[in-house]
Design a protein around this motif. Structure first.
Motif, short mmCIF file in Angstrom:
data_model
loop_
_atom_site.label_atom_id
_atom_site.label_comp_id
_atom_site.label_asym_id
_atom_site.label_seq_id
_atom_site.Cartn_x
_atom_site.Cartn_y
_atom_site.Cartn_z
N ARG A 143 0.83 -1.20 0.00
CA ARG A 143 0.00 0.00 0.00
C ARG A 143 0.86 1.25 0.00
O ARG A 143 2.04 1.21 0.34
CB ARG A 143 -0.94 -0.01 1.22
CG ARG A 143 -2.14 -0.93 1.01
CD ARG A 143 -2.99 -1.01 2.24
NE ARG A 143 -2.30 -1.74 3.30
CZ ARG A 143 -2.66 -1.70 4.58
NH1 ARG A 143 -3.68 -0.97 4.94
NH2 ARG A 143 -2.00 -2.40 5.47
N GLU A 144 0.24 2.34 -0.33
CA GLU A 144 0.95 3.60 -0.47
C GLU A 144 1.11 4.29 0.88
O GLU A 144 0.18 4.34 1.68
CB GLU A 144 0.17 4.50 -1.43
CG GLU A 144 0.81 5.82 -1.73
CD GLU A 144 -0.05 6.64 -2.67
OE1 GLU A 144 -0.62 7.66 -2.23
OE2 GLU A 144 -0.16 6.26 -3.85
N CYS A 145 2.31 4.82 1.15
CA CYS A 145 2.53 5.61 2.36
C CYS A 145 1.75 6.92 2.25
O CYS A 145 1.80 7.60 1.21
CB CYS A 145 4.02 5.91 2.52
SG CYS A 145 4.37 7.05 3.88
N CYS A 146 1.02 7.25 3.30
CA CYS A 146 0.17 8.44 3.25
C CYS A 146 0.99 9.74 3.34
O CYS A 146 0.45 10.83 3.10
CB CYS A 146 -0.87 8.40 4.37
SG CYS A 146 -0.15 8.37 6.02
N LEU A 147 2.30 9.63 3.65
CA LEU A 147 3.14 10.83 3.76
C LEU A 147 3.97 11.07 2.50
O LEU A 147 3.96 12.17 1.95
CB LEU A 147 4.07 10.71 4.97
CG LEU A 147 3.38 10.66 6.34
CD1 LEU A 147 4.42 10.53 7.45
CD2 LEU A 147 2.53 11.91 6.57
N CYS A 148 4.69 10.02 2.03
CA CYS A 148 5.61 10.23 0.93
C CYS A 148 5.14 9.63 -0.39
O CYS A 148 5.69 9.95 -1.45
CB CYS A 148 6.98 9.66 1.28
SG CYS A 148 7.03 7.85 1.38
N GLY A 149 4.15 8.74 -0.34
CA GLY A 149 3.65 8.15 -1.57
C GLY A 149 4.36 6.90 -2.02
O GLY A 149 3.93 6.25 -2.98
N ASP A 150 5.47 6.54 -1.38
CA ASP A 150 6.17 5.30 -1.72
C ASP A 150 5.44 4.11 -1.09
O ASP A 150 4.46 4.28 -0.38
CB ASP A 150 7.62 5.34 -1.19
CG ASP A 150 8.47 6.30 -2.01
OD1 ASP A 150 8.06 6.63 -3.14
OD2 ASP A 150 9.52 6.73 -1.49
N VAL A 151 5.94 2.91 -1.38
CA VAL A 151 5.35 1.72 -0.79
C VAL A 151 5.55 1.76 0.73
O VAL A 151 6.67 1.95 1.21
CB VAL A 151 5.96 0.43 -1.37
CG1 VAL A 151 5.38 -0.81 -0.68
CG2 VAL A 151 5.69 0.35 -2.87
N ALA A 152 4.47 1.60 1.47
CA ALA A 152 4.54 1.70 2.92
C ALA A 152 5.26 0.50 3.54
O ALA A 152 5.17 -0.61 3.02
CB ALA A 152 3.12 1.80 3.51
N THR A 153 6.01 0.75 4.61
CA THR A 153 6.70 -0.32 5.33
C THR A 153 6.13 -0.52 6.73
O THR A 153 6.39 -1.54 7.37
CB THR A 153 8.19 -0.01 5.46
OG1 THR A 153 8.36 1.26 6.09
CG2 THR A 153 8.85 0.01 4.07
#
Length: 227
Positions: free
Chosen positions: A213-223
């Motif tokens: 899923r997308e990180c809500c802060l940076c837009g990269d793949v969430a970890t």
């Protein structure tokens, strides 16, 4: 002879066939739990039509024939099912099941679904769930459990499913072929919600285990995930 088949009702046809007096499944002798379940599963969707035709390993063809010819086909053809047809099915479930009260007592829909899907037709479970990182378990439907929440006055199904999964620390192990959801139960004395708005589409992105899923802060793949 191959059994007659009628497709599920859609759009204008659904309104024309199902709307009005003497439509739906006729209730009789505490049959409401079964009537509502059968209507939901078959009136306007074909996702479980395999229950009507497939020769599953444990399949009882007599029960399958009653379900198809006396309930689903009349419902899709004329929009009406007689109480006697449902009683015929209930009598067969009583004969095949472990419980003698299917013909007169009110049951939980999950009990009905488990009996007919698992023990009578032999269908593989539809859902794989995991709770808190524990061993996954399989089931045929999901019942929403949650505490009363003041900010939810008239919720939709999307909100209820998400909050129920969150409160129970649940995840879907895989995308289900069919997602049967039982709304919060209530009795005559207490209703958790006076109305629930049907969600015509259900977004399960956040409910899937290990789904990228997308990180809500940076837009990269969430970890990391914050509940």
């Amino acid at each position: 002879e191959s059994p007659e088949s009628f497709p599920p009702l859609r759009n204008e046809a659904a309104v024309r066939v199902l709307q009005g007096r003497m439509k739906g499944i006729q209730g009789h002798c505490n049959s409401c739990y079964m009537d509502a379940a059968l209507f939901s599963l078959f009136s306007c969707t074909s996702v479980l039509d395999s229950m009507l035709f497939m020769p599953f390993p444990l399949c009882d063809r007599n029960v399958q024939g009653i379900l198809r010819d006396e309930i689903v086909n009349p419902l899709r053809r004329t929009g009406f099912v007689r109480a006697s047809s449902v009683m015929h099915l209930r009598e067969q479930l009583t004969d095949k099941g472990q419980c003698s009260s299917f013909t007169n007592a009110e049951k939980d829909p999950e009990e009905f679904l488990n009996l007919i899907m698992q023990h009578i037709l032999g269908i593989e479970p539809l859902l794989k769930l995991q709770s808190g990182g524990q061993k996954e378990h399989e089931c045929y439907c999901y019942q929403i459990f949650m505490d009363k929440q003041e900010d939810l006055v008239v919720p939709d199904v999307q909100q209820l499913v998400e909050r129920s999964f969150l409160s129970s620390d649940l995840k879907l192990v895989e995308i289900p072929s069919c997602f049967i959801i039982q709304m919060p139960r209530f009795g005559k004395e207490y209703k958790m919600f006076s109305k629930i708005i049907p969600s015509l589409e259900l977004d399960i992105t956040d409910l899937l285990l290990d789904s990228p899923r997308e990180c809500c802060l940076c837009g990269d793949v969430a970890t990391l995930e914050c509940s």
